[in-house]
Enzyme design. Sequence first.
Site, PDB file in Angstrom:
ATOM      1  N   THR A  14      -4.703  12.481 -40.611  1.00 34.52           N
ATOM      2  CA  THR A  14      -6.151  12.446 -40.399  1.00 34.52           C
ATOM      3  C   THR A  14      -6.589  11.161 -39.704  1.00 34.52           C
ATOM      4  O   THR A  14      -7.343  11.190 -38.726  1.00 34.52           O
ATOM      5  CB  THR A  14      -6.854  12.538 -41.765  1.00 34.52           C
ATOM      6  OG1 THR A  14      -6.308  13.657 -42.449  1.00 34.52           O
ATOM      7  CG2 THR A  14      -8.337  12.701 -41.629  1.00 34.52           C
ATOM      8  N   VAL A  15      -6.110  10.031 -40.193  1.00 34.92           N
ATOM      9  CA  VAL A  15      -6.579   8.751 -39.653  1.00 34.92           C
ATOM     10  C   VAL A  15      -6.000   8.517 -38.258  1.00 34.92           C
ATOM     11  O   VAL A  15      -6.713   8.115 -37.325  1.00 34.92           O
ATOM     12  CB  VAL A  15      -6.215   7.585 -40.604  1.00 34.92           C
ATOM     13  CG1 VAL A  15      -6.731   6.277 -40.046  1.00 34.92           C
ATOM     14  CG2 VAL A  15      -6.778   7.833 -41.992  1.00 34.92           C
ATOM     15  N   ARG A  46       6.066  12.502 -38.446  1.00 38.04           N
ATOM     16  CA  ARG A  46       7.189  13.239 -39.031  1.00 38.04           C
ATOM     17  C   ARG A  46       7.479  14.522 -38.258  1.00 38.04           C
ATOM     18  O   ARG A  46       8.606  14.865 -38.009  1.00 38.04           O
ATOM     19  CB  ARG A  46       6.845  13.581 -40.486  1.00 38.04           C
ATOM     20  CG  ARG A  46       7.880  13.057 -41.420  1.00 38.04           C
ATOM     21  CD  ARG A  46       7.682  13.468 -42.842  1.00 38.04           C
ATOM     22  NE  ARG A  46       6.350  13.891 -43.194  1.00 38.04           N
ATOM     23  CZ  ARG A  46       5.695  13.480 -44.252  1.00 38.04           C
ATOM     24  NH1 ARG A  46       6.246  12.587 -45.046  1.00 38.04           N
ATOM     25  NH2 ARG A  46       4.497  13.931 -44.545  1.00 38.04           N
ATOM     26  N   LYS A 107      -2.907   0.068 -48.036  1.00 35.86           N
ATOM     27  CA  LYS A 107      -3.361  -0.805 -49.148  1.00 35.86           C
ATOM     28  C   LYS A 107      -2.254  -1.098 -50.144  1.00 35.86           C
ATOM     29  O   LYS A 107      -2.135  -2.208 -50.643  1.00 35.86           O
ATOM     30  CB  LYS A 107      -4.559  -0.170 -49.846  1.00 35.86           C
ATOM     31  CG  LYS A 107      -4.266   1.150 -50.530  1.00 35.86           C
ATOM     32  CD  LYS A 107      -5.383   2.140 -50.378  1.00 35.86           C
ATOM     33  CE  LYS A 107      -5.019   3.047 -49.221  1.00 35.86           C
ATOM     34  NZ  LYS A 107      -5.905   4.126 -48.976  1.00 35.86           N
ATOM     35  N   GLU A 131      -8.427  -3.716 -41.918  1.00 34.22           N
ATOM     36  CA  GLU A 131      -9.786  -3.366 -42.356  1.00 34.22           C
ATOM     37  C   GLU A 131      -9.822  -2.012 -43.050  1.00 34.22           C
ATOM     38  O   GLU A 131     -10.579  -1.805 -44.006  1.00 34.22           O
ATOM     39  CB  GLU A 131     -10.732  -3.355 -41.140  1.00 34.22           C
ATOM     40  CG  GLU A 131     -12.182  -3.132 -41.459  1.00 34.22           C
ATOM     41  CD  GLU A 131     -12.758  -4.236 -42.342  1.00 34.22           C
ATOM     42  OE1 GLU A 131     -12.952  -5.337 -41.832  1.00 34.22           O
ATOM     43  OE2 GLU A 131     -13.017  -3.987 -43.537  1.00 34.22           O
ATOM     44  N   ILE A 138     -16.168   0.864 -44.575  1.00 36.50           N
ATOM     45  CA  ILE A 138     -16.998  -0.303 -44.921  1.00 36.50           C
ATOM     46  C   ILE A 138     -16.298  -1.573 -44.433  1.00 36.50           C
ATOM     47  O   ILE A 138     -15.138  -1.806 -44.779  1.00 36.50           O
ATOM     48  CB  ILE A 138     -17.206  -0.406 -46.452  1.00 36.50           C
ATOM     49  CG1 ILE A 138     -17.880   0.860 -46.990  1.00 36.50           C
ATOM     50  CG2 ILE A 138     -18.021  -1.636 -46.798  1.00 36.50           C
ATOM     51  CD1 ILE A 138     -18.070   0.861 -48.506  1.00 36.50           C
ATOM     52  N   GLY A 189      -9.301  19.314 -51.764  1.00 33.11           N
ATOM     53  CA  GLY A 189      -8.380  18.443 -51.024  1.00 33.11           C
ATOM     54  C   GLY A 189      -8.730  16.974 -51.137  1.00 33.11           C
ATOM     55  O   GLY A 189      -8.310  16.160 -50.312  1.00 33.11           O
ATOM     56  N   LYS A 207      -6.790  -1.900 -53.703  1.00 34.09           N
ATOM     57  CA  LYS A 207      -7.886  -2.438 -52.887  1.00 34.09           C
ATOM     58  C   LYS A 207      -8.455  -3.702 -53.526  1.00 34.09           C
ATOM     59  O   LYS A 207      -8.732  -4.699 -52.840  1.00 34.09           O
ATOM     60  CB  LYS A 207      -8.970  -1.364 -52.710  1.00 34.09           C
ATOM     61  CG  LYS A 207      -8.453  -0.128 -51.964  1.00 34.09           C
ATOM     62  CD  LYS A 207      -9.409   1.049 -52.060  1.00 34.09           C
ATOM     63  CE  LYS A 207      -8.827   2.291 -51.391  1.00 34.09           C
ATOM     64  NZ  LYS A 207      -9.550   3.523 -51.676  1.00 34.09           N
ATOM     65  N   GLY A 304     -11.831   9.430 -45.045  1.00 33.97           N
ATOM     66  CA  GLY A 304     -12.185  10.414 -44.024  1.00 33.97           C
ATOM     67  C   GLY A 304     -11.794   9.936 -42.643  1.00 33.97           C
ATOM     68  O   GLY A 304     -11.624   8.743 -42.393  1.00 33.97           O
TER      69      GLY A 304
END
Length: 428
Positions: A14-15, A46, A107, A131, A138, A189, A207, A304
Amino acid sequence: MTTPLRLGIAGLGTVGIGVVKIIQAHADLLALRSGRPVEITAVSARDRGRNRDADISRYQWEPSAVDLARREDVDVFVELIGGDEGVAREAIEAALASGKDVVTANKALLAIHGQALAEAAEAAGRVIRFEAAVAGGIPVIKTLTESLAGNRIRRVMGVMNGTCNYILTRMQSAGLPYEAVFEEARALGYLEADPTLDVGGIDASHKLAILAAIAFGSRPAFDAVEIEGIERVSIDDINRAADMGYRIKLLGVAQMTGRGLEQRMSPCLVPADSPLGQLEGGTNMVVLEGDAVGQIVLRGAGAGEGPTASAVMSDIIEIARGVRLPTFGQPAAALARPTPARTAVPAAYYLRLTLIDKPGALAKVATVLGDSGISVDRMRQYGHAAGTAPVLIVTHKTTPDAIDHAIAALPGTGVIEGEPVELRIEEV
Ligand code: HSE
């Protein structure tokens, strides 16, 4: 013609795909803001054949993330694989050793191996930026490292796991028990592949450990975080806390005290009308307190595609601009080895007891509290059922030791049914 900044992106989930999309959509804007074009040279994941939401056919494919990290035509290795060991760590170490800067959202890796990585980066004259590792979109890492660099930080606090906040707020709004909402979250999910990372408080503690390192100039110390997840938060406590004017949040708090560094992640009560109390759903919030700035509150999407990719891009642009920050805001060798301190800062506490409804029962509870040095601020008894009565107590500020003493002594009164529940009320 200015030299482009050439990226190697490892991990196209996703990222990773979010980052690819931003680079494709905003190429001109990124070049203007960075002072040079930002280009992807090669990617790695992968499964090459997977159907992806972006065209990656124009980039070279590298089957191995470690080989990608070592490529000569890559300036910045972008690690979006995840995991505190294995290929992510190996590839980042390879990237630093072969002279690449690193951008990562990892993280767990930073919270556990941050000191070693910071030392490796400095030895190689490279930077690691992250970040996206804390609170998704954020900009809390940059806020702490740059905007608040002139402050002595007093306290860092936050709701940093959107899944837990979703579960807790949904329990409250729908009146559903934990197990039912956990299953809803799974179906939607929202849960990590290993759900204990979320509901066990581990992801949020990674975090917190990263923020504490920057805030207090200490080595990241994830293993020193006192962690309690949300698995034992009951709908009864959510409802009763609401009756008393509170919300239950999985709250991380880090502060430097005279005894050492306190880092804790636990379900806490916060006033319902506070910014943290009003935080709904999967949103994150980080509260930073500095001696000069006072308190600031940052709020936004903690996960997200768009928000996390936005944070990754901010690091890439920072490197493209030539900004080079030490990993945790000061040289790695200057980071202190923290003395972990168990939470001792006094707070008010919420207690819920199921009292056997007979004369003198309340007096026995009051005696235990008094003997533990605990003073009652507010108390309610309502909802009698089958000879028992739930009793809710909000104490004046007291120490965790005093609460532990009382909790240990209460069953001996013979007037309590089941286990007493105690939750800290955090001052926010
Ligand atoms: N699982 C995390 C959350 C997102 O729910 O906030 C990644 O850290």
